[in-house]
Design a protein around this motif. Sequence first.
Motif, PDB file in Angstrom:
ATOM      1  N   GLN A 791       3.898   7.049 -15.878  1.00  0.00           N
ATOM      2  CA  GLN A 791       3.101   6.072 -15.144  1.00  0.00           C
ATOM      3  C   GLN A 791       3.740   5.793 -13.793  1.00  0.00           C
ATOM      4  N   SER A 792       2.930   5.344 -12.845  1.00  0.00           N
ATOM      5  CA  SER A 792       3.431   4.941 -11.538  1.00  0.00           C
ATOM      6  C   SER A 792       2.453   3.958 -10.910  1.00  0.00           C
ATOM      7  N   ASN A 793       2.987   3.021 -10.145  1.00  0.00           N
ATOM      8  CA  ASN A 793       2.121   2.118  -9.368  1.00  0.00           C
ATOM      9  C   ASN A 793       2.067   2.519  -7.900  1.00  0.00           C
ATOM     10  N   ILE A 794       2.564   3.738  -7.598  1.00  0.00           N
ATOM     11  CA  ILE A 794       2.493   4.269  -6.236  1.00  0.00           C
ATOM     12  C   ILE A 794       1.169   5.012  -6.083  1.00  0.00           C
ATOM     13  N   HIS A 795       0.504   4.797  -4.968  1.00  0.00           N
ATOM     14  CA  HIS A 795      -0.784   5.428  -4.714  1.00  0.00           C
ATOM     15  C   HIS A 795      -0.651   6.399  -3.553  1.00  0.00           C
ATOM     16  N   GLN A 796      -1.235   7.597  -3.725  1.00  0.00           N
ATOM     17  CA  GLN A 796      -1.136   8.597  -2.685  1.00  0.00           C
ATOM     18  C   GLN A 796      -1.750   8.094  -1.391  1.00  0.00           C
ATOM     19  N   GLY A 797      -0.959   8.158  -0.304  1.00  0.00           N
ATOM     20  CA  GLY A 797      -1.439   7.683   0.981  1.00  0.00           C
ATOM     21  C   GLY A 797      -1.633   6.180   1.032  1.00  0.00           C
ATOM     22  N   ASN A 798      -1.036   5.457   0.063  1.00  0.00           N
ATOM     23  CA  ASN A 798      -1.189   4.003  -0.030  1.00  0.00           C
ATOM     24  C   ASN A 798      -2.661   3.608  -0.202  1.00  0.00           C
ATOM     25  N   ASN A 799      -3.452   4.536  -0.741  1.00  0.00           N
ATOM     26  CA  ASN A 799      -4.872   4.296  -1.010  1.00  0.00           C
ATOM     27  C   ASN A 799      -5.012   3.915  -2.477  1.00  0.00           C
ATOM     28  N   LEU A 800      -5.450   2.688  -2.734  1.00  0.00           N
ATOM     29  CA  LEU A 800      -5.471   2.177  -4.100  1.00  0.00           C
ATOM     30  C   LEU A 800      -6.391   2.969  -5.016  1.00  0.00           C
ATOM     31  N   SER A 801      -7.317   3.742  -4.463  1.00  0.00           N
ATOM     32  CA  SER A 801      -8.220   4.533  -5.301  1.00  0.00           C
ATOM     33  C   SER A 801      -7.596   5.862  -5.728  1.00  0.00           C
ATOM     34  N   ASN A 802      -6.419   6.193  -5.182  1.00  0.00           N
ATOM     35  CA  ASN A 802      -5.765   7.456  -5.514  1.00  0.00           C
ATOM     36  C   ASN A 802      -4.475   7.224  -6.274  1.00  0.00           C
TER      37      ASN A 802
END
Length: 924
Positions: A791-802
């Motif tokens: 699991q991770s709470n990091i989002h690709q490109g800081n985009n919460l949908s990714n």
Amino acid sequence: MTRPTERSHPSRQRRHWQLTPLAVASTLALGGMGAAQAQESTQSVVVTGIRHAIETSIAIKRNSDSIVEAITAEDLGKLPDVSIAESLARLPGVTAQRVNGSTQKISVRGMPDKYTVTLLNGREVVNGGESREVELDQFPAELINGAVVYKTPDATLSMQGLAGTINMQTVRPLDLANRQITINLRGEKNSNGEQIPGLSATGNRLSASYVDQFADRTIGLALGYAHLDSPEQQQHYANWWWANTANTSSYPPDWCGGDCSIKGLAKDAVALQGFEATAFSTNQVRDGVMAVLEFKPNKDLHTVADLYYSTYDKKYVGREFQAEMTTWGGAEYVNPGYSNWDGEKVVTSGGIKNVSAKLLSRSNQRNDTIAAIGLNNEYKIAGWTTVADLSYSKAKREESTSEMYAGIGSLNNGFSSFSINRNGFSQFTPSVDWSDPAIIKMQQFWGQMGATRFFDVNDEAKAIKLGGRRDVAWGPVTRFEGGLNYAERSKDYKATKVAYDMKNGSTIADFPAGILMSPATLGFGSIPAVANFDVQQLLATGLFSSRPDDLSSAPNRQWGVAEKITTGYAKFDLDFTVGGLEVRGNAGLQVVHADQTGTGLRWDATTNSAAPISGGTSYTDVLPSLNLSTSVGEGNVIRFGLARQMARPNMEDMRAGIRDVARAQTGPGLWSAKGGNPKLEPWRADAVDLSFEKYFDKRSYAAVAAFYKDVKSSVYNQDIPYDFTGFPDPCVPSGSTTCTPVNTYLGTVNAPANGKGGYVRGSEFTLALDAGRLAPMLDGFGTILSASFTQSNIHQGNNLSNPLEGLSGTATSMVFYYEKAGFQARVGQRYRSRYLAAVRNAWGDTSYTTIEPERITDLQLGYGWDSGWLKGLSVLLQVNNLTNEPYRTKMGVDSNSGKVANLLYPAIYEKYGRQYLLGLSYKL
């Protein structure tokens, strides 16, 4: 005392521990093995083949101070895979990404491959791609003797990653007891058959190795050669995008006059806006050479020189049908049928008129070369073992991708029927014959008759490592090792494009005589036949002129990065007792100083030209690490790891190019642009690992592990301050527009930059079981099972949908084997849940897609003779991708459907076929 190795991450999610049936299987197996221990024979049994390789891998894991996973070959050339990537993909916590059917990218612990460092004999490996990650399908499994995946750091490694470090190893000839000669020969066939007429679906593999020792075992020599001639036959289907056509805000109003609904459809329906169906035939030829010369004249001097060289040539051709079905193109549906997809009303059947369709003939040729040479010298003096290691490696890629177009002019066309499949190939029946030479013509699309893109990449690295080690008695410290590693690396990347026009100015013309060949079929999409013509043959007619195209994109596609990395390292081996427990391990420290420079181009829209630009930075990281292990009872090992880790930035992101320069015409007149960031710094994280391992015998163990990475800094696109002093003013008066005078050169560049982090955490479970321990009748049977949850709470490109790129929440691997009396059988399956992946478009630029879950199953059956006149001979039948598992991606609907994040809609669906191999091996 044993020294364990395995990495895991603290899963604090109860469901992780409850989900896996592996935990139940482990518990039952442990009880069975405990009962079986009393029956264990005291006789020593020598094993070979699959079981010997398993024993060796488990021994490496058990005896390592770091948490590791390992693969080894029984003999050189005996790893059963096309490339080392497929072998690595079976390890716990390791997953693979397929690229055009080949297992190429490796992720460790749910993080993208760009955060994993790959080494060859302890040295950094260069590559022919745009980034740091190594394309592992270029390394033949036959030439690699083994590989270790470090999940926790070892301070003596020259380079290390944030996710992990992979160290591939070639054979050391003096480690073998005697001469060894091995020859492997296999024929290959792809079950998809010839997708393009005349391009074979059969191939072959050949490898040979020679290992020997001379001069009373003071000199060792290993030579290896591996040849691969492999076909890839790919069926490709892709939906372009979906839209709710009643939603006028889905499109700019001027596109469709305020009403973007498609004729013949219900106003609330979601409709496919276009698709492509392509048949690809690919021939890949890889030749690899390995040489190792080892010299050990006495106990004090040990020298090893090793060479690796490979060429990888990949040629593919494709025949593609494209159709655009949009409102502004005049598309009209006939008798449409609808389906309910999770609450969305989707058009899935009927007929369509007024479709804008075309044919593309594609041709790609790629030539890669990788060379690596190393010299390692150890000399013992005054209680010290001094180490000097020199290395040099270089990779070069030359690639071209060409396409030419055909159409049917002004003739009306469409589909007499269609049926959209949510989980497979959709079916479209054209209303005209796209193979009829009477109507098929060369035709201009997108302002060109065709185009070629050229890619040229050069990557070079050189390094020197000086160090020493000695046994000491400094309290708990039993050995010290330290030294300095200096490395230089440079990568230059260039992508250009030329467009083709008819010399006579025509935009549509008949094909020259002899160009159209026997039709190709796209039957998997129900398109029975399409015109078949070869791009290079058409270009050779002399009918076309070429012109440079898309010059404004050069800052993204022409750049260089150079870096100088100086690493001081120290490692202290530990052995002490606390609370009655004997503890072993190491404490390490790396101090890494980076000096980096990025070069590129600055696009000047006022003159339509580019000028060179550069930038750079330097920084220092201090990376402490701690690995501890202890034995609690017979065969029980507990491991603990604590470390500061980092991953150097993606090289493509470190470019200095600037494009789309603009200046506000009102207000303070701030500037803006897009580009790279040569001042980019690494991802950084603090990591903790905990592992429990139970070893029952040489081929049986169970492990539970957990890890947690506290990522302090990640990288994603942001608007960063920039001084545009010296740039030409992009604001030029036009018509009624008036530009304010330049009063500032300050502004921002949207570029990759260091930003906030988060966590990556997970758990891993492994069970290796020699079933003969449970009952004598099961002798020869065994299994290796693993599962990891991340699991991770990091989002690709800081985009919460990714989600974070490369992160699969669940990954499992199952291997069942039998080996006895010369018979060998192995079936393996690896599973990876949905994940976001970086892919390359036709321009080589990065884009992201969501890849659906995959289960890849492989089978090997074999028999070997160990006596008689056939001694040393073995036969093998191998089937890769046994179930012909498709590659699938999903997408969301265009604006305002409310379902964007749910990925309801199929995007890409590909089938690569089963790969059958039948062969012989002979060992002298």
